[in-house]
Write a protein that holds these residues in place. Structure first.
Motif, PDB file in Angstrom:
ATOM      1  N   HIS A 400      -3.144 -48.471  -7.947  1.00 53.32           N
ATOM      2  CA  HIS A 400      -3.372 -48.490  -7.683  1.00 53.32           C
ATOM      3  C   HIS A 400      -4.575 -48.261  -7.400  1.00 53.32           C
ATOM      4  O   HIS A 400      -4.412 -47.161  -5.640  1.00 53.32           O
ATOM      5  N   THR A 401      -5.785 -46.767  -7.895  1.00 52.52           N
ATOM      6  CA  THR A 401      -6.644 -46.521  -7.173  1.00 52.52           C
ATOM      7  C   THR A 401      -6.948 -46.706  -5.803  1.00 52.52           C
ATOM      8  O   THR A 401      -7.880 -46.511  -5.023  1.00 52.52           O
ATOM      9  N   MET A 402      -7.283 -48.333  -5.825  1.00 59.71           N
ATOM     10  CA  MET A 402      -7.854 -49.113  -4.866  1.00 59.71           C
ATOM     11  C   MET A 402      -6.743 -49.483  -4.106  1.00 59.71           C
ATOM     12  O   MET A 402      -7.344 -49.038  -2.851  1.00 59.71           O
ATOM     13  N   GLN A 403      -6.084 -49.599  -4.095  1.00 59.33           N
ATOM     14  CA  GLN A 403      -4.612 -49.263  -3.285  1.00 59.33           C
ATOM     15  C   GLN A 403      -4.474 -47.764  -2.647  1.00 59.33           C
ATOM     16  O   GLN A 403      -4.660 -47.689  -1.064  1.00 59.33           O
ATOM     17  N   ALA A 404      -4.570 -46.831  -3.596  1.00 59.32           N
ATOM     18  CA  ALA A 404      -4.794 -45.635  -2.547  1.00 59.32           C
ATOM     19  C   ALA A 404      -5.999 -45.352  -1.451  1.00 59.32           C
ATOM     20  O   ALA A 404      -5.429 -44.757   0.135  1.00 59.32           O
ATOM     21  N   ALA A 405      -7.020 -45.585  -1.828  1.00 55.35           N
ATOM     22  CA  ALA A 405      -7.909 -45.919  -1.308  1.00 55.35           C
ATOM     23  C   ALA A 405      -8.175 -46.484   0.341  1.00 55.35           C
ATOM     24  O   ALA A 405      -8.523 -46.371   1.437  1.00 55.35           O
ATOM     25  N   ILE A 406      -7.006 -47.523   0.398  1.00 50.67           N
ATOM     26  CA  ILE A 406      -6.951 -48.246   1.460  1.00 50.67           C
ATOM     27  C   ILE A 406      -6.039 -47.872   2.139  1.00 50.67           C
ATOM     28  O   ILE A 406      -6.277 -47.563   3.696  1.00 50.67           O
ATOM     29  N   LEU A 407      -5.156 -47.215   1.477  1.00 47.46           N
ATOM     30  CA  LEU A 407      -3.896 -46.824   1.739  1.00 47.46           C
ATOM     31  C   LEU A 407      -4.711 -45.126   3.130  1.00 47.46           C
ATOM     32  O   LEU A 407      -3.975 -44.744   4.120  1.00 47.46           O
ATOM     33  N   LEU A 408      -5.491 -44.687   2.141  1.00 52.94           N
ATOM     34  CA  LEU A 408      -6.266 -43.429   3.526  1.00 52.94           C
ATOM     35  C   LEU A 408      -6.543 -44.275   4.757  1.00 52.94           C
ATOM     36  O   LEU A 408      -6.325 -43.202   5.492  1.00 52.94           O
ATOM     37  N   ALA A 409      -7.623 -45.059   3.990  1.00 53.19           N
ATOM     38  CA  ALA A 409      -7.946 -45.582   5.744  1.00 53.19           C
ATOM     39  C   ALA A 409      -6.627 -45.607   6.773  1.00 53.19           C
ATOM     40  O   ALA A 409      -6.861 -45.723   7.744  1.00 53.19           O
ATOM     41  N   LYS A 410      -5.539 -46.953   6.101  1.00 55.36           N
ATOM     42  CA  LYS A 410      -4.856 -47.165   6.762  1.00 55.36           C
ATOM     43  C   LYS A 410      -3.821 -45.863   7.898  1.00 55.36           C
ATOM     44  O   LYS A 410      -3.320 -45.467   8.659  1.00 55.36           O
ATOM     45  N   LEU A 411      -3.785 -44.789   7.026  1.00 60.08           N
ATOM     46  CA  LEU A 411      -2.880 -43.409   7.545  1.00 60.08           C
ATOM     47  C   LEU A 411      -3.453 -42.901   8.531  1.00 60.08           C
ATOM     48  O   LEU A 411      -2.632 -41.951   9.230  1.00 60.08           O
ATOM     49  N   GLU A 412      -5.204 -43.127   8.588  1.00 64.75           N
ATOM     50  CA  GLU A 412      -5.049 -42.412   9.296  1.00 64.75           C
ATOM     51  C   GLU A 412      -5.181 -43.219  10.961  1.00 64.75           C
ATOM     52  O   GLU A 412      -4.560 -42.099  12.288  1.00 64.75           O
ATOM     53  N   LYS A 413      -4.179 -44.261  10.906  1.00 63.72           N
ATOM     54  CA  LYS A 413      -4.486 -44.797  12.423  1.00 63.72           C
ATOM     55  C   LYS A 413      -2.690 -44.860  12.295  1.00 63.72           C
ATOM     56  O   LYS A 413      -2.528 -44.963  13.017  1.00 63.72           O
ATOM     57  N   PHE A 414      -2.507 -44.641  10.893  1.00 64.91           N
ATOM     58  CA  PHE A 414      -0.705 -45.135  10.840  1.00 64.91           C
ATOM     59  C   PHE A 414       0.024 -43.794  12.191  1.00 64.91           C
ATOM     60  O   PHE A 414       0.889 -44.802  12.700  1.00 64.91           O
ATOM     61  N   PRO A 415      -0.106 -43.013  13.125  1.00 65.02           N
ATOM     62  CA  PRO A 415       1.419 -41.802  13.869  1.00 65.02           C
ATOM     63  C   PRO A 415       0.634 -42.436  15.169  1.00 65.02           C
ATOM     64  O   PRO A 415       1.500 -42.884  15.933  1.00 65.02           O
ATOM     65  N   TRP A 416      -0.616 -43.208  14.956  1.00 65.93           N
ATOM     66  CA  TRP A 416      -1.121 -44.020  16.188  1.00 65.93           C
ATOM     67  C   TRP A 416      -0.151 -45.583  16.886  1.00 65.93           C
ATOM     68  O   TRP A 416       0.752 -46.305  17.362  1.00 65.93           O
ATOM     69  N   GLU A 417      -0.198 -45.789  15.437  1.00 67.06           N
ATOM     70  CA  GLU A 417       0.876 -47.548  15.272  1.00 67.06           C
ATOM     71  C   GLU A 417       2.029 -46.991  16.045  1.00 67.06           C
ATOM     72  O   GLU A 417       3.139 -47.869  16.066  1.00 67.06           O
ATOM     73  N   LEU A 418       2.843 -45.963  15.039  1.00 68.46           N
ATOM     74  CA  LEU A 418       3.956 -45.654  15.377  1.00 68.46           C
ATOM     75  C   LEU A 418       4.590 -45.573  16.389  1.00 68.46           C
ATOM     76  O   LEU A 418       5.701 -46.024  17.411  1.00 68.46           O
ATOM     77  N   GLU A 419       3.700 -44.778  17.195  1.00 68.59           N
ATOM     78  CA  GLU A 419       3.482 -45.046  18.745  1.00 68.59           C
ATOM     79  C   GLU A 419       3.776 -45.563  19.291  1.00 68.59           C
ATOM     80  O   GLU A 419       4.539 -46.207  20.239  1.00 68.59           O
ATOM     81  N   ALA A 420       3.308 -46.624  19.228  1.00 72.54           N
ATOM     82  CA  ALA A 420       2.591 -47.913  19.969  1.00 72.54           C
ATOM     83  C   ALA A 420       3.509 -48.498  19.582  1.00 72.54           C
ATOM     84  O   ALA A 420       4.206 -49.513  20.345  1.00 72.54           O
ATOM     85  N   LYS A 421       4.206 -48.736  18.662  1.00 71.59           N
ATOM     86  CA  LYS A 421       5.424 -50.264  18.257  1.00 71.59           C
ATOM     87  C   LYS A 421       6.548 -49.690  18.904  1.00 71.59           C
ATOM     88  O   LYS A 421       7.604 -50.324  19.570  1.00 71.59           O
ATOM     89  N   GLN A 422       6.898 -47.705  18.792  1.00 75.98           N
ATOM     90  CA  GLN A 422       8.014 -47.239  20.402  1.00 75.98           C
ATOM     91  C   GLN A 422       7.862 -47.670  21.397  1.00 75.98           C
ATOM     92  O   GLN A 422       8.928 -47.741  21.942  1.00 75.98           O
ATOM     93  N   LYS A 423       6.675 -48.481  21.735  1.00 81.78           N
ATOM     94  CA  LYS A 423       6.676 -48.187  23.110  1.00 81.78           C
ATOM     95  C   LYS A 423       7.328 -49.350  23.197  1.00 81.78           C
ATOM     96  O   LYS A 423       7.325 -50.602  24.362  1.00 81.78           O
TER      97      LYS A 423
END
Ligand SMILES: *Cc1c(COP(=O)(O)O)cnc(C)c1O
Length: 535
Positions: A400-423
């Motif tokens: 869905h376009t709406m889900q893609a729009a939501i995921l684009l916003a979440k993707l910005e934070k994604f690399p940081w979240e991976l790092e945080a979870k690793q810690k």
């Protein structure tokens, strides 16, 4: 709980108005201790600026209007730091019938939250009297029960709080451009995800399950075909094999990584090739002898399967490898990311997955141009050059376009979240390693987990139950993924597998459990959980 700050409270703190300031700042301070979120209403901005400006001018007759305005803006900028903004919606526009339009707006905005989740913090007695369930005074708030910060298994609210402006903007952009089906956000997300994963193509689809189904369809897998996979996974992995009429051949897992054991894959393929179940157990079907066609390794709990040997074995036997990375998006295997490790990789955007949307969704990654073409066709009913030239039987399986729009916003934070979870994972492992009766997760060298789950092994089912019960007493959630391996589930009973066919999966299922894991977990929460387990 959430607190929406009424204009009078903000002004009490910013001006400051001596007689009210103490109470208001006490409430603000307590909200921090209680881990409650503070919100400002976007519709209040003009009133805040205008009122604060006027108060500054009144209190300090010496300052020019320009300076007063600068002071007011500076004050509000400082104050709004760390606060959430709640947007004014269209339903809060026509409030001209109300006695006090501004109050009416604030009260209406509360209706978006489940009852009791959001209250207006105000000292306006009229509001407090008229809406006792929706409002709270600083005094009442300070005397209210300290609910304590809640420990969540996965914290999507904390995540939302960090990306709200972009999230709302993206959603509203779709809302207004109206290209709800395969709109521009889908393409943009596909491009960004392909780049991130290091894959040539990314195709956004309706779910992680459909993502698994579509490459198998494209490869023409069906009755008489054998597809090798792990019994220790979510049902979807093997469900798609069965849906196409092919036969799932379960291959037991590695006791440390919980992923499909490459050492056992070889005899499993050989058993099918030679039609000899003495080599490795496989089901008797009316199609036998079966033809080996594909392998579906799963990146369980976020940890990549062992792709080097799997790809090598598959190559030798002419098999396709479909990586089920529903839990593994963002993980790494020897310097390469999930999405670039198999002939095709799938992921899921189910909300609780490492990259989750606000609904169902999924994606397929591949470097194979031909496969990318076919799954794009399958995604839209098997279309050819245009919609009414159908060249194969397909599905309705678009992201869905709406889900893609939501995921684009979440993707910005994604690399940081991976790092945080690793810690967080490292912290858990450090604290739990002192406990000889527990096995924290094993991450082989050169691998990086996406930490969909932090799962540990207890010594026995009884010990696991005891630990889970005692965590629950303290409000700490824990889960068991998965209690029943697929080879003994009812849906696969017709295959005739015996429990002892997959001894490692059976043993792990009896002892494994998962602890809260997300990027917003605090160190003291991890310490609290670890201590409780030790006790
Ligand atoms: C979640 C999951 C799926 C299915 O994804 P959906 O988007 O829910 O369809 C498939 N495989 C595994 C291993 C999963 O964890």
């Amino acid at each position: 709980m959430n607190l929406l700050l009424d204009v009078n409270i903000v002004l009490d703190l910013c001006v400051p108005r001596v007689e009210w300031q103490k109470k208001a700042s006490q409430a603000i301070q307590q909200s921090e201790e209680k881990s409650d979120s503070l919100w400002l209403y976007t519709g209040s901005v003009q009133t805040l600026v205008y009122t604060l400006y006027n108060e500054i001018r009144r209190d300090r007759p010496g300052v020019t209007s320009k300076v007063a305005m600068r002071l007011a803006l500076k004050e509000l900028k400082e104050f709004s730091k760390g606060k959430q903004w709640i947007a004014a919606l269209a339903s809060e526009g026509d409030v001209f019938g109300a006695d006090d339009p501004e109050d009416e707006q604030l009260i209406r905005s509360l209706d978006r939250f489940p009852i009791g989740d959001m209250k207006l913090l105000t000292r306006d007695q009229k509001l407090l009297d008229s809406y006792p369930d929706k409002t709270i005074s600083p005094g009442q708030y300070c005397n209210s029960e300290h609910a304590g910060s809640q420990l969540n298994f996965i914290d999507l609210k904390a995540q939302q709080n960090t990306i709200r402006p972009q999230l709302e903007k993206n959603i509203h952009t779709v809302f207004h451009h109206g290209r709800y089906i395969l709109g521009p956000e889908v393409k943009e997300l596909e491009t960004r995800l392909a780049d991130y994963a290091g894959a040539k193509h990314c195709i956004g689809v309706s779910s992680g399950t459909d993502a698994l189904l579509m490459p198998l369809m494209a490869w023409g897998i069906g009755p008489g075909d054998a597809v090798f996979t792990t019994p220790f996974t979510f049902i979807a992995t093997a469900e798609v094999i069965q849906l196409l009429g092919a036969t799932p051949i379960f291959v037991d897992i590695d006791p440390e990584t919980f992923n499909i054991d490459p050492v056992k894959l070889k005899p499993a393929i050989q058993a099918i090739e030679e039609n000899d179940s003495a080599i490795h157990p496989f089901p008797k079907t009316r199609h036998s002898p079966l033809i080996p066609k594909a392998v579906i390794p799963v990146d369980l709990f976020g940890l990549p399967a062992d792709y080097d040997p799997i790809m090598q074995i598959a190559q030798k036997h002419g098999l396709k490898v479909l990586s089920d990375s529903a839990q593994g998006f963002g993980s790494e295997y020897k310097g390469k990311r999930s999405g670039s490790l198999a002939h095709a990789t799938t992921t899921s955007f189910f909300p609780a997955k490492p990259l989750g949307g606000y609904g169902d969704g999924g994606a397929i990654f591949t470097d194979d141009d031909n496969l990318a073409d076919i799954v794009q066709s399958i995604r839209v009913h098997g279309k050819g050059k245009d919609k009414y030239d159908n060249i194969r039987i397909g599905l309705n399986a678009r992201l869905h376009t709406m889900q893609a729009a939501i995921l684009l916003a979440k993707l910005e934070k994604f690399p940081w979240e991976l790092e945080a979870k690793q810690k967080k994972a490292e912290k858990y492992t450090e604290l739990l390693s002192t406990q000889s009766c527990l096995s924290p997760p094993h991450v082989p060298k050169e691998l990086r987990s996406a930490w969909a789950q932090y799962s540990i092994l207890a010594q026995s089912t009884e010990q696991r139950q005891k630990i889970q019960d005692s965590l629950k007493e303290k409000g700490i959630p824990s889960m068991v993924y998965y209690t029943t391996p697929l080879h003994i589930q009812t849906a696969f009973a017709h295959l005739g597998y015996q429990p002892e066919d997959m001894p490692v999966a059976m043993d792990v299922a009896k002892r494994i459990f998962s602890l809260p894991m997300h990027a917003y977990l605090r160190e003291e929460q991890i310490a609290f959980i670890a201590k409780r387990i030790q006790q």
